[in-house]
Every structure is written in structure tokens, then in C-alpha cells.
Design an enzyme around this catalytic site. Structure first.
Site, mmCIF file in Angstrom:
data_model
loop_
_atom_site.group_PDB
_atom_site.id
_atom_site.type_symbol
_atom_site.label_atom_id
_atom_site.label_comp_id
_atom_site.label_asym_id
_atom_site.label_seq_id
_atom_site.Cartn_x
_atom_site.Cartn_y
_atom_site.Cartn_z
ATOM 1 N N ARG A 1 47.906 30.630 21.649
ATOM 2 C CA ARG A 1 46.456 30.752 21.500
ATOM 3 C C ARG A 1 46.056 31.603 20.303
ATOM 4 O O ARG A 1 44.875 31.655 19.951
ATOM 5 C CB ARG A 1 45.828 31.320 22.777
ATOM 6 C CG ARG A 1 46.221 32.753 23.137
ATOM 7 C CD ARG A 1 45.745 33.046 24.559
ATOM 8 N NE ARG A 1 46.032 34.386 25.017
ATOM 9 C CZ ARG A 1 45.150 35.367 25.069
ATOM 10 N NH1 ARG A 1 43.921 35.151 24.674
ATOM 11 N NH2 ARG A 1 45.485 36.556 25.513
ATOM 12 N N ARG B 1 39.724 45.342 32.150
ATOM 13 C CA ARG B 1 40.998 45.302 31.416
ATOM 14 C C ARG B 1 41.511 46.730 31.265
ATOM 15 O O ARG B 1 41.245 47.389 30.254
ATOM 16 C CB ARG B 1 40.804 44.657 30.048
ATOM 17 C CG ARG B 1 40.160 43.270 30.051
ATOM 18 C CD ARG B 1 40.021 42.806 28.605
ATOM 19 N NE ARG B 1 39.472 41.485 28.452
ATOM 20 C CZ ARG B 1 38.209 41.230 28.097
ATOM 21 N NH1 ARG B 1 37.364 42.240 27.887
ATOM 22 N NH2 ARG B 1 37.796 39.995 27.959
ATOM 23 N N CYS C 1 37.717 34.377 34.753
ATOM 24 C CA CYS C 1 37.366 35.504 33.879
ATOM 25 C C CYS C 1 37.781 35.249 32.436
ATOM 26 O O CYS C 1 37.672 36.139 31.597
ATOM 27 C CB CYS C 1 37.996 36.800 34.377
ATOM 28 S SG CYS C 1 39.801 36.758 34.455
ATOM 29 N N HIS D 1 40.894 37.463 17.841
ATOM 30 C CA HIS D 1 40.106 38.695 17.970
ATOM 31 C C HIS D 1 38.728 38.511 17.350
ATOM 32 O O HIS D 1 37.721 39.001 17.861
ATOM 33 C CB HIS D 1 40.837 39.866 17.287
ATOM 34 C CG HIS D 1 42.064 40.311 18.012
ATOM 35 N ND1 HIS D 1 42.039 40.708 19.326
ATOM 36 C CD2 HIS D 1 43.345 40.417 17.608
ATOM 37 C CE1 HIS D 1 43.270 41.048 19.696
ATOM 38 N NE2 HIS D 1 44.079 40.874 18.673
#
Length: 565
Positions: free
Chosen positions: A453, A294, A490, A194
Site C-alpha cells: 500500500r 493508535r 476504521c 502519508h
């Protein structure tokens, strides 16, 4: 503090947000120290002490909510999520039980309760493990209130600085002011955390995953040069290096909405957005459309499925920002790092490989039905060109089922995300049904490399430069070509100007990214011909390692050095 005659020292980390800046170091204050194990006197009112814990949690919650109201986009979402953690009765109830049963002082009770909660979340893996950072942040804030200590957070200094920290809590990252914090360096974290994603959204150079052996060498006041593209840190840079950084910082590039290579091959440069405000900002930045809307970001804080009317309003706000232009809408990508209480099972042992994204439609088909209805209604009252796609499509049968369902609702252009290796390998069959595809390189890399990830210790594997990932992207484009179907990207790879050249050479028709990356990607693409892109793509997929691929391609693009990229 560094002296003027000190020699330059090169340090490295993982560059996650491009840019070249210099400034003095300001270290994040250390977190709240672990409270000692102390018990309350025999005559203590235990109920009153428990009330203090609840009140402190509410104080923290309200403070985070106030900060969220001032933040924008992803920053607001992160702060609201952390505020929810502060309001979660699990933490306060557990701490209160420790006060009543063991007579622990409130600060120690909160510390132990948070530790138990963090261990539980960590054991769940995936997104839930990532939430342990929120738990620690909320814990420290509550203890700060209880002990009347300074609230942990970003230093407040009069001059701009480079922030150095072990890691940044989402609540801290969301409040970064680019006018004060010119760059940041963390010893932990990875390219898809994040923290990294928000740094890119802010256009702030950032380096993560350096290890403490690097951050421990940086003291308050040291002058450092941060290259967020290369992942390099220069301690005590030369005057010449500082002059160049200032020169590059003074240049302002803009994107005029005309993405193409030097010889006129069109490449649609689109934006990733999560809400109407983000869409308006992307339109102002010149984005040729939206390559990834999103939709789940509109509903992350909703305990129940939003009504069709509420969804129509949320979608309409994004569509209206791009009249007459393409808006690629991803249906709910719920699960893993984006759980939705009304749709996902938080107890799954491995949510990244579980019932997430399109797979939730098997268990709760009405949620997808309602979303497609709302999208069709929103499209009908705007002039945007809606392309709808489902995430985590894994088989040709799933591609057919989703596209048939979308078209049945009047959504004319229906496609899929390619995030699962099987979708890339079976692309020729997938495109018998899908009108288009968009490759999510974050998840595709995660699944190809078998590397979570969100796990900073595996950050070195989490790069779109991996030749194995690039070969799968080529396979997807090759499978689409005979059908005349366009393939876009994307994921975070699209925002890397050098990697963008490779992607175009592999056959990618559109690149979608944070709006701040548009001018840089455009400038590099306009410096090369399509033949150059194809040649560099071949170099990349023939490379032995991700590092080899990146170095070889960058060596062929001198424009990167000229632009400070």
C-alpha cells in the site's frame, strides 16, 4: 498562463481527499540539482569541511524541530521523524568519510552518501522504503545550507493556490496551510501514503498518482478545478463550474453526534485519533466516540519502551476527551510502516508480512503486558468506556489468547482487528472469543490484493472498493452476526461517504474516520434507508472491478452531486 478563452481540459488522477475547489496553479520548486563531482584543493582543511557537514545537518535538524513545535497531530509526528533523519549519524558520517577519503566537496559528498542510504532503505521494502523520501528531503536541505541556496519547500504566495508537485516530502505536507494551499496535485503517491492521509486530516482536496504527463501540463498561474472525490482536474474550467465550486465551498456542514440512516438505523460515527490533542479535536467535531486510538503514535519517537506511568498519562489524555463514551484502543501496531526501535526488527526483508503488531508479543510479551496494565489504570481514573483490540490477529487461538489476557487485566471488552484475510474467513470461530472487531481496510486491501500500500505504482489496486475486499468484509459481518458481535471499520474506506453506505449495507455497525469526514458521511447516510444500503452493497460485491463498483453505487446516490462529494 491560461487565457480566459481557452477550452476546458479534463485530466485525471487518484482522488484521495474529497472536496471541490478552484485556484491558480503554483508549482513546487524543483529539488536541489545534483552537485557536480568536484574535489577539494590540496591545501583544504578536510576536518573543517567535515565540520561544515555536521553543522549543516544540525541546522536542518533544528529547523525541522522548530517547525514541528508549531505543527499539530500527525503533522508534528512527521516533522519530528524527518528531524530524526537529519540527526542520524549514518548520513553525516558517510558524507564525511567521502570528504576525507576522496576529497569530495561537501555538497557532492552528502549527495552520494544520501544515495547509498536511500538504496539501502529501498532494498528493505515496506516502511523503510517509504523513508527514502525523507532521505531525499534531508539531503536537499543540508545541501541548501552548504551551498547557501534557497531552502526547498512550498511556495510562499500572497493569494491561495493549488499546489502541483512530483511528490511532497512529509516535512512539506506537515506544514501545508489550508488557508493558502486550497488543494494539491502530485504525479506520484497513492491513496494510503502519508501525504494522502494528512490531506484528509486537513480536510484539503487532493489528487495523487497523476503521472508526469498530467502535472507537466500544469503551469504556474493556470486556473484548475480540483475534484478530490472523483480524482478529476479541469484545466481552464468554465465560469459555471467555478461558480458551483464557490457555492459548494461556502456551505458548512456539521455533525451533531447522531449518526443514523434516514429510517433511524443507528451507525456509530467515530474518530481515528493518535493523541490527546487529536481526541479533543474529534470531540469538538461531534464524534460519538473513538473507533481507533493508535497508541503507537504516542511513542514513535521513543528509543526505549515508555514506563507504565508515562503510558497511563498518554492514554488518560485521550480517554478524558470522551467521558462516558466508547474509546476503542488498539494495542501497539508496531512494525511495517510504524517501526518502534524497542520492539521491531528493522532488518526484516518484508516487514509488512513479518513480526509486527500482535505478533511481537510472542518475542517480547512484557511490552503487551505493560500496555494492558497501563490501559487498565487509565480506564480506572476516567469515565470513558474502554474497548481494547489487538492488530494483526490471524487465528482463533490468537483471538482467544489476547482476549483472555486483556480480561485478566480487568479490561472487560476485548476484541481484534481484522486486517488479515484469514481473520475474515474464520470470523465465526474468531467471535467465539472476541467481543467485537474493527476492520482495517488499508491493510486488508494490501493483503487481499497482494499490493504494497506504500507503492505508488500499485495505487490502482489499493482501494476499499475492490469487490474481493468487500466480500471479505461481508464474511466478517456474517461470522459476527450469530454471536451478536459488532463489527466496525476504521480504515480509510470509512471516510468515503459512498463507500460508507455500502459498508453499512454489508452489516458494519460503526465507522471510524478522520474527524473532518464526519459531516459528509453523516449527510449521505441520512439520505438513505437501511434497505438502500443493503441493495447498494449487493451491487458493489456483484461488480466485476473496483471501478465498476464505485461507479454503480455513486450513480444510485444523487445526493453526492448535490453535496459536491
Amino acid at each position: 498562463m491560461a487565457t480566459s478563452d481557452a477550452q476546458p481540459t479534463a485530466l485525471t488522477g487518484i482522488g484521495v481527499s474529497p472536496g471541490l475547489v478552484a485556484g491558480p496553479v503554483a508549482r513546487m520548486a524543483p529539488g536541489i540539482p545534483e552537485p557536480a563531482i568536484e574535489t577539494l584543493p590540496a591545501d583544504t582543511d578536510l576536518d573543517a569541511e567535515c565540520d561544515r557537514i555536521a553543522a549543516a545537518a544540525q541546522t536542518v535538524k533544528k529547523g525541522l524541530e522548530l517547525s514541528a513545535a508549531e505543527a499539530k497531530g500527525d503533522g508534528r509526528t512527521l516533522l519530528e521523524t524527518t528531524a530524526q533523519m537529519a540527526a542520524d549519524p549514518t548520513l553525516t558520517t558517510s558524507a564525511q568519510a567521502k570528504v576525507r577519503e576522496r576529497r569530495l566537496v561537501p555538497a557532492r559528498a552528502v549527495w552520494e552518501a544520501a544515495g547509498t542510504l536511500a538504496d539501502m532503505l529501498k532494498s528493505l521494502g515496506g516502511y523503510m522504503a517509504e523513508r527514502t523520501r525523507d532521505v531525499a528531503d534531508v539531503r536537499d536541505r543540508i545541501i541548501a545550507v552548504l551551498t547557501d541556496s534557497p531552502m526547498p519547500g512550498i511556495p510562499r504566495l500572497p493569494e491561495p493556490f493549488v499546489l502541483v508537485a512530483k511528490d511532497l516530502a512529509p516535512a512539506d505536507t506537515a506544514l501545508l496551510n489550508p488557508e493558502k494551499v486550497v488543494a494539491f496535485i502530485t504525479s506520484e503517491g497513492g491513496p494510503t501514503s502519508h501525504t494522502a492521509i494528512l490531506a484528509r486530516a486537513l480536510g484539503m482536496p487532493a489528487i495523487v498518482g497523476t503521472g508526469e504527463q498530467v502535472t507537466d501540463r500544469l503551469s504556474d498561474g493556470d486556473i484548475v478545478l480540483v475534484d478530490g472525490t472523483k480524482g478529476s482536474i479541469t484545466l481552464n474550467p468554465s465560469e459555471e463550474a467555478l461558480r458551483r465550486a464557490r457555492e459548494l465551498a461556502s456551505r458548512v456542514r456539521v455533525f451533531n453526534g447522531d449518526g443514523a440512516t434516514r429510517d433511524g438505523h443507528e451507525v456509530q460515527l467515530l474518530a481515528n485519533v493518535g493523541d490527546a490533542a487529536g481526541a479533543r479535536s474529534a470531540a469538538e467535531a461531534g464524534a460519538m466516540g473513538v473507533g481507533l486510538f493508535r497508541t503507537e503514535f504516542c511513542f514513535l519517537d521513543q528509543p526505549e519502551e515508555p514506563t507504565i506511568e508515562a503510558q497511563v498519562e498518554a492514554y488518560r489524555g485521550v480517554l478524558e476527551a470522551f467521558p462516558g463514551k466508547k474509546v476503542v484502543v488498539r494495542t501497539l501496531d508496531a512494525g511495517a510502516d510504524k517501526p518502534l526501535p524497542f520492539l521491531t526488527d528493522s532488518t526484516e526483508a518484508n516487514p509488512a508480512l513479518g513480526v509486527r503488531a500482535y505478533r511481537t508479543a510472542r518475542r517480547d510479551p512484557e511490552v503487551l503486558e505493560h500496555q494492558l496494565q497501563a490501559l487498565a489504570k487509565a480506564e480506572a481514573v476516567t469515565s470513558a468506556k474502554v474497548w481494547v483490540m489487538a492488530p494483526m490477529i490471524s487465528t482463533a487461538d490468537e483471538a482467544k489468547a489476547f482476549t483472555d489476557q486483556a480480561r485478566a487485566h480487568g479490561l472487560k471488552i476485548a476484541g481484534m482487528m481484522i486486517e488479515v484475510p484469514s481473520a475474515a474467513l474464520m470470523a465465526d470461530k474468531m467471535f467465539e472469543h472476541a467481543d467485537f472487531a474493527s476492520i482495517g481496510t488499508n491493510d486488508l486491501t494490501q493483503y487481499v490484493m497482494a499490493a504494497d500500500r506504500l507503492l505508488s505504482s500499485l495505487a490502482y489496486l489499493s482501494t476499499g472498493w475492490q469487490p474481493a475486499v468487500l466480500r471479505l468484509i461481508k464474511a466478517a459481518c456474517d461470522g459476527a452476526a450469530p454471536h451478536g458481535r459488532p463489527v466496525g471499520v476504521c480504515g480509510e474506506a470509512a471516510a468515503d461517504p459512498a463507500l460508507a453506505v455500502v459498508l453499512v449495507g454489508l452489516g458494519v455497525a460503526s465507522l471510524s474516520m478522520t474527524a473532518r469526514a464526519l459531516p459528509d458521511v453523516d449527510a449521505v447516510l441520512k439520505s438513505v434507508d437501511l434497505a438502500d444500503c443493503r441493495r447498494l452493497a449487493q451491487i458493489a460485491i456483484d461488480s466485476r472491478t473496483a471501478e465498476d463498483a464505485r461507479a454503480a453505487v455513486r450513480a444510485e446516490l444523487p445526493v453526492l452531486e448535490e453535496l459536491g462529494l
